[in-house]
Design a protein around this motif. Sequence first.
Motif, short mmCIF file in Angstrom:
data_model
loop_
_atom_site.label_atom_id
_atom_site.label_comp_id
_atom_site.label_asym_id
_atom_site.label_seq_id
_atom_site.Cartn_x
_atom_site.Cartn_y
_atom_site.Cartn_z
N ASN A 154 0.77 -1.16 -0.17
CA ASN A 154 0.39 -0.16 0.19
C ASN A 154 1.17 1.29 -0.14
O ASN A 154 2.41 1.09 0.64
CB ASN A 154 -1.11 0.17 1.34
CG ASN A 154 -1.72 -1.54 1.26
OD1 ASN A 154 -2.80 -1.29 0.16
ND2 ASN A 154 -1.68 -2.04 2.84
N LYS B 155 -1.31 -2.40 -3.99
CA LYS B 155 -2.68 -3.48 -4.53
C LYS B 155 -3.33 -1.50 -3.84
O LYS B 155 -4.81 -1.99 -4.43
CB LYS B 155 -2.26 -3.72 -2.37
CG LYS B 155 -3.80 -4.27 -2.09
CD LYS B 155 -4.57 -5.45 -3.65
CE LYS B 155 -5.31 -6.31 -2.80
NZ LYS B 155 -6.32 -6.75 -3.45
N HIS B 156 -3.33 -0.70 -2.74
CA HIS B 156 -3.59 0.14 -2.78
C HIS B 156 -2.35 1.64 -2.80
O HIS B 156 -1.87 1.85 -2.19
CB HIS B 156 -4.66 0.27 -1.65
CG HIS B 156 -6.00 -1.34 -1.50
ND1 HIS B 156 -6.79 -0.43 -2.02
CD2 HIS B 156 -5.43 -1.77 -1.12
CE1 HIS B 156 -7.40 -2.00 -1.62
NE2 HIS B 156 -6.65 -2.95 -0.97
N ILE C 13 -15.11 -3.82 5.38
CA ILE C 13 -14.08 -3.01 4.74
C ILE C 13 -12.99 -4.38 3.94
O ILE C 13 -12.01 -4.27 3.14
CB ILE C 13 -12.68 -3.37 6.40
CG1 ILE C 13 -13.04 -2.17 7.17
CG2 ILE C 13 -11.42 -3.46 6.48
CD1 ILE C 13 -13.16 -0.60 6.56
N GLU C 14 -12.79 -5.53 4.04
CA GLU C 14 -12.32 -6.93 3.29
C GLU C 14 -12.96 -6.89 2.49
O GLU C 14 -12.04 -6.73 1.30
CB GLU C 14 -12.66 -7.97 4.41
CG GLU C 14 -12.46 -9.02 3.53
CD GLU C 14 -12.88 -10.58 4.21
OE1 GLU C 14 -12.68 -11.97 3.72
OE2 GLU C 14 -13.46 -10.80 4.94
N TYR D 238 -10.83 -4.23 1.05
CA TYR D 238 -9.41 -4.52 0.81
C TYR D 238 -9.12 -5.07 -0.88
O TYR D 238 -8.21 -5.50 -1.11
CB TYR D 238 -8.44 -5.03 1.79
CG TYR D 238 -7.24 -4.99 2.40
CD1 TYR D 238 -7.01 -4.00 1.99
CD2 TYR D 238 -6.42 -6.04 2.23
CE1 TYR D 238 -4.99 -3.77 2.58
CE2 TYR D 238 -5.19 -5.82 2.30
CZ TYR D 238 -4.38 -4.41 2.07
OH TYR D 238 -3.14 -5.19 2.31
N GLN D 239 -10.02 -6.05 -0.13
CA GLN D 239 -9.14 -7.25 -1.91
C GLN D 239 -9.51 -6.36 -3.42
O GLN D 239 -8.17 -6.94 -4.15
CB GLN D 239 -10.69 -8.32 -1.37
CG GLN D 239 -11.13 -8.68 -0.62
CD GLN D 239 -11.40 -10.63 -1.20
OE1 GLN D 239 -12.59 -9.76 -1.62
NE2 GLN D 239 -11.80 -11.18 0.30
N TYR E 254 -9.44 0.12 11.84
CA TYR E 254 -9.72 -0.19 10.47
C TYR E 254 -10.08 1.45 9.88
O TYR E 254 -11.47 1.42 10.56
CB TYR E 254 -9.48 -1.60 9.11
CG TYR E 254 -9.22 -2.63 10.18
CD1 TYR E 254 -8.19 -3.00 9.08
CD2 TYR E 254 -10.07 -3.49 10.89
CE1 TYR E 254 -7.93 -4.12 9.91
CE2 TYR E 254 -9.91 -4.63 11.18
CZ TYR E 254 -8.43 -4.45 10.91
OH TYR E 254 -7.21 -6.22 11.75
N SER F 19 -11.05 3.34 6.51
CA SER F 19 -11.14 3.89 5.21
C SER F 19 -10.54 5.39 4.56
O SER F 19 -11.07 6.04 5.53
CB SER F 19 -12.42 2.73 4.16
OG SER F 19 -13.61 4.33 4.46
N GLY G 281 -11.54 -0.36 -5.15
CA GLY G 281 -10.95 -1.28 -3.32
C GLY G 281 -11.03 0.15 -2.83
O GLY G 281 -11.49 1.84 -3.54
N ILE H 195 -6.73 1.57 3.33
CA ILE H 195 -6.98 1.48 4.81
C ILE H 195 -5.68 1.70 5.59
O ILE H 195 -5.29 1.15 5.53
CB ILE H 195 -7.53 -0.04 4.76
CG1 ILE H 195 -8.61 -0.72 3.78
CG2 ILE H 195 -8.08 -0.47 6.40
CD1 ILE H 195 -9.86 0.09 3.53
N ILE I 217 -4.92 -7.45 7.77
CA ILE I 217 -6.18 -7.25 7.26
C ILE I 217 -6.87 -8.55 7.59
O ILE I 217 -8.42 -8.61 7.51
CB ILE I 217 -6.22 -6.79 5.93
CG1 ILE I 217 -7.63 -6.71 5.77
CG2 ILE I 217 -6.09 -8.17 5.34
CD1 ILE I 217 -7.73 -4.94 6.62
#
Length: 210
Positions: free
Chosen positions: A42, A91-92, A118-119, A122-123, A159, A161, A194, A197, A206
């Motif tokens: 991230n 990823k982010h 949140i999951e 995040y995916q 967590y 976002s 997504g 986070i 996570i």
Amino acid sequence: YNTLTKDYNFDPENVTLLLNETKEKIIGTLHEMRSKVGPNDNLLIFYAGHGYWDEGMQVGYWLPRNAAKNNPVNWIPNTDLTNYLGAIKTKHTLLIADACFSGGIFKTRAAFSATYAIEMLYQNNSRKAITSGYMTVVPDKSVFFQYLIKNLKENENDYLSAEELFSKMRMAVINNSENVPQFGTIQNVGDEGGDFIFINDGYWNIDEIR
């Protein structure tokens, strides 16, 4: 820097702090990120400083330390920035910009999305931005930065976002300044719906929320 490394799960070894740097240093650091950051990592980029909007070219710029008033050679155009955001495979990625005309980073302005777990956020890969205004001048004394730090420090959730952070601070910034902060997707650089986070210190995996 202090808030992220002390209150959230940001290892100081993985944080690069640039204070009043030149275009060469800023671009060079972004270039280095291409080899340092991987597809499971991230990336958070925070910029506070001056900005400029060229109406004729329809391009916004960041103005680093060595930027001259009437010579754009050392200005950083948003197009260069988005090119790097597309090339740094994460990823982010979350860009937070506290600068005049920083909203020019958006090719489109995203509406608020529904609240997801949140999951799920995040995916999916994300390329999001939070800016202190859209096409406006922002003051040197930043209300945006004040409420950004306030909400990060006062957050008690494990967590958080980026969209939730934005929603918490948005009205406070509007009520205490002449600027309307923006949140949205940076288009055409790999966003898949997504979100970035923020993980409170002590919560590093996570998968624990499953």
